[in-house]
Scaffold this motif. Structure first.
Motif, short mmCIF file in Angstrom:
data_model
loop_
_atom_site.label_atom_id
_atom_site.label_comp_id
_atom_site.label_asym_id
_atom_site.label_seq_id
_atom_site.Cartn_x
_atom_site.Cartn_y
_atom_site.Cartn_z
N LYS A 130 37.47 -26.15 4.02
CA LYS A 130 37.24 -27.69 3.97
C LYS A 130 35.93 -28.01 4.91
N ASP A 131 35.71 -27.46 6.06
CA ASP A 131 34.70 -27.88 6.90
C ASP A 131 33.42 -27.38 6.40
N ASN B 3 32.75 -27.05 3.07
CA ASN B 3 32.64 -27.83 1.86
C ASN B 3 31.88 -29.27 2.48
N GLN B 4 32.40 -29.82 3.50
CA GLN B 4 31.89 -30.97 3.95
C GLN B 4 30.39 -30.79 4.59
N LEU B 5 30.38 -29.55 5.30
CA LEU B 5 28.96 -29.28 5.89
C LEU B 5 27.96 -29.17 4.47
N ILE C 230 27.96 -30.65 1.63
CA ILE C 230 27.91 -32.06 1.13
C ILE C 230 26.83 -32.66 2.03
N SER C 231 27.16 -32.57 3.40
CA SER C 231 26.13 -33.25 4.45
C SER C 231 24.63 -32.77 4.38
N TYR D 257 26.22 -33.43 11.88
CA TYR D 257 27.12 -32.82 11.11
C TYR D 257 27.12 -31.27 11.72
N ARG E 75 29.45 -31.08 14.81
CA ARG E 75 31.04 -31.03 14.20
C ARG E 75 31.25 -29.67 13.61
N TRP E 76 30.33 -29.17 13.07
CA TRP E 76 30.33 -27.56 12.58
C TRP E 76 30.94 -26.82 13.59
#
Length: 100
Positions: A2-3, A5-7, A9-10, A60, A63-64
């Motif tokens: 999930k992390d 995929n979020q990265l 997208i960012s 981002y 957060r990663w």
């Protein structure tokens, strides 16, 4: 996963069409999706990296990193091709075990 995929997208939001590739390399290169929660090495290739991109990307990437991942390697396309002698181990790892 999930992390990751979020990265991605960012990264797409920050770099738009200039984002060329995101490679997983290192020990997680052939890992299953379930084990991509931490300690994931990323190599990000962008057409024409600008300093303001890195400023926009900062929250981002922080957060990663907070999730237990190393800071991603971010390079421009020309730099990527020019640096193969310096990052020889990483490039070999990408060549043999990459995931896009």
């Amino acid at each position: 996963m999930k992390d990751l995929n979020q990265l991605v997208i960012s990264l797409q939001d920050v770099f738009s069409s200039r984002l060329l590739s995101v490679f997983i390399f290192g020990s997680k290169a052939n890992a299953t999706n379930e084990s991509l929660d931490s300690n994931v090495d990323l190599f990000i290739i962008v057409d024409n990296v600008r300093s303001d991109d890195l400023t926009k990307l900062y929250p981002y990437t922080q957060r990663w990193i907070a999730k237990g991942n190393p800071y991603p390697l971010i390079m421009g396309k020309d730099e990527f091709y020019a640096m193969s002698d310096i990052y020889a181990i990483e490039y070999s790892d990408i060549k043999w075990n990459n995931q896009l």
